[in-house]
Design an enzyme around this catalytic site. Sequence first.
Site, short mmCIF file in Angstrom:
data_model
loop_
_atom_site.label_atom_id
_atom_site.label_comp_id
_atom_site.label_asym_id
_atom_site.label_seq_id
_atom_site.Cartn_x
_atom_site.Cartn_y
_atom_site.Cartn_z
N GLU A 10 -11.15 3.43 7.02
CA GLU A 10 -10.22 4.41 7.58
C GLU A 10 -11.06 5.54 8.16
O GLU A 10 -11.08 5.77 9.36
CB GLU A 10 -9.26 4.91 6.51
N HIS A 14 1.27 4.97 -2.27
CA HIS A 14 0.86 5.89 -3.33
C HIS A 14 2.11 6.51 -3.95
O HIS A 14 2.92 7.10 -3.23
CB HIS A 14 -0.04 6.99 -2.77
N HIS A 18 -9.65 1.21 -0.73
CA HIS A 18 -9.52 1.92 0.53
C HIS A 18 -10.88 1.91 1.24
O HIS A 18 -11.89 2.32 0.67
CB HIS A 18 -9.12 3.38 0.28
N HIS A 73 0.85 -1.20 0.00
CA HIS A 73 0.00 0.00 0.00
C HIS A 73 0.88 1.24 0.00
O HIS A 73 1.27 1.76 1.05
CB HIS A 73 -0.90 -0.02 1.25
N ASP A 126 1.86 3.91 3.13
CA ASP A 126 0.84 4.78 2.56
C ASP A 126 1.46 5.94 1.78
O ASP A 126 1.61 5.87 0.58
CB ASP A 126 -0.07 5.28 3.68
N ASP A 127 1.80 7.02 2.47
CA ASP A 127 2.43 8.22 1.87
C ASP A 127 3.58 8.63 2.79
O ASP A 127 3.46 9.60 3.55
CB ASP A 127 1.41 9.36 1.75
#
Length: 327
Positions: free
Chosen positions: A192, A11, A189, A9, A270-271
């Site tokens: 969350e 981005h 997604h 996961h 994630d980021d």
Amino acid sequence: MMLPKVELHLHLEGAAPPAFIRGLAAERHIDIGRVFDERGGYAFTDFWHFLKVYEAATSVLTTPGDYRRLTRAVLAESAASGVIYTEAFLSPDFCGGRDLSAWRDYLAAIREAAEEAERQEGIVMRGIVTPIRHFGPEKARETAICAVETAGDWLVGFGLAGDEKSGNPKDFSWAFDAAREAGLRLTCHAGEWGGPQSVRDAIRDLRVERIGHGVRAIEDLALVDEIAERGTVLEVCPGSNVALGLYPSFRAHPIHRLRERGVKVTVSTDDPPFFHTTMEREYALLAEAFDWDDGVFGVIARTSAEAAFCTEETRKKLLKILEKAHA
């Protein structure tokens, strides 16, 4: 020894080092100073502001060459943290405005950079196309067409990212059905910001085999048991959840409870530069919070490899590396 890691996961634009984006903006004479704090990192106040900052930072990436450079920078950072395989979310929305011809050019540049990183640093990358949820279902259809036309051994999955509170998963059924028919593996997604019901809806309406985040399922133990029974894999990003205020600390994060209840959990960033993390940092903080040892991380890495959307040949290679490291 740094443990080998498998990340599911990530981005691509969200993994851009701030210095990379600042440098590119300077080359183009674009003023995006508002997206950085006084220390040069990304600045945002909450998840929805984060989405705006993310899109502002991405706005300086305007050519396939930019994405080639970005991919090399991101994979170098991942490899330095021990990642041997990563699946990155790619959005035709940002890569050519969902125009198929332009998307092919961007994808070719990303793949070229990924193959160079594999030769030089040993890290393997595969792509997952993601429509942006808050851009709406119609644009998601265009994104799905881009995915379907370029699906294969390298572009292996289809997902859904963006504002989880925008619309419902079933609104994107056409896009997911098209991706499924093209042989792409599916994730979404959920769980969350939308709560447990968003996880249930994604599984029921989109028939995904993985859920991005999914941690709010812990608020509904019947759902947790259903996820465990189905074998649905959660792409958990603890550092992201803590940084965005979903949980106050790693110790308060539900990943350990989900795992104890039989859910297949994986760990991702994630980021990462937005949330001041790396895969190595995620492992260190999880070890500190839950007293996880190398054996636990070995299981998580193997779960990640088994859940990866790659070919069986690539999976066998990953499992062999993990087996050797944890022997």
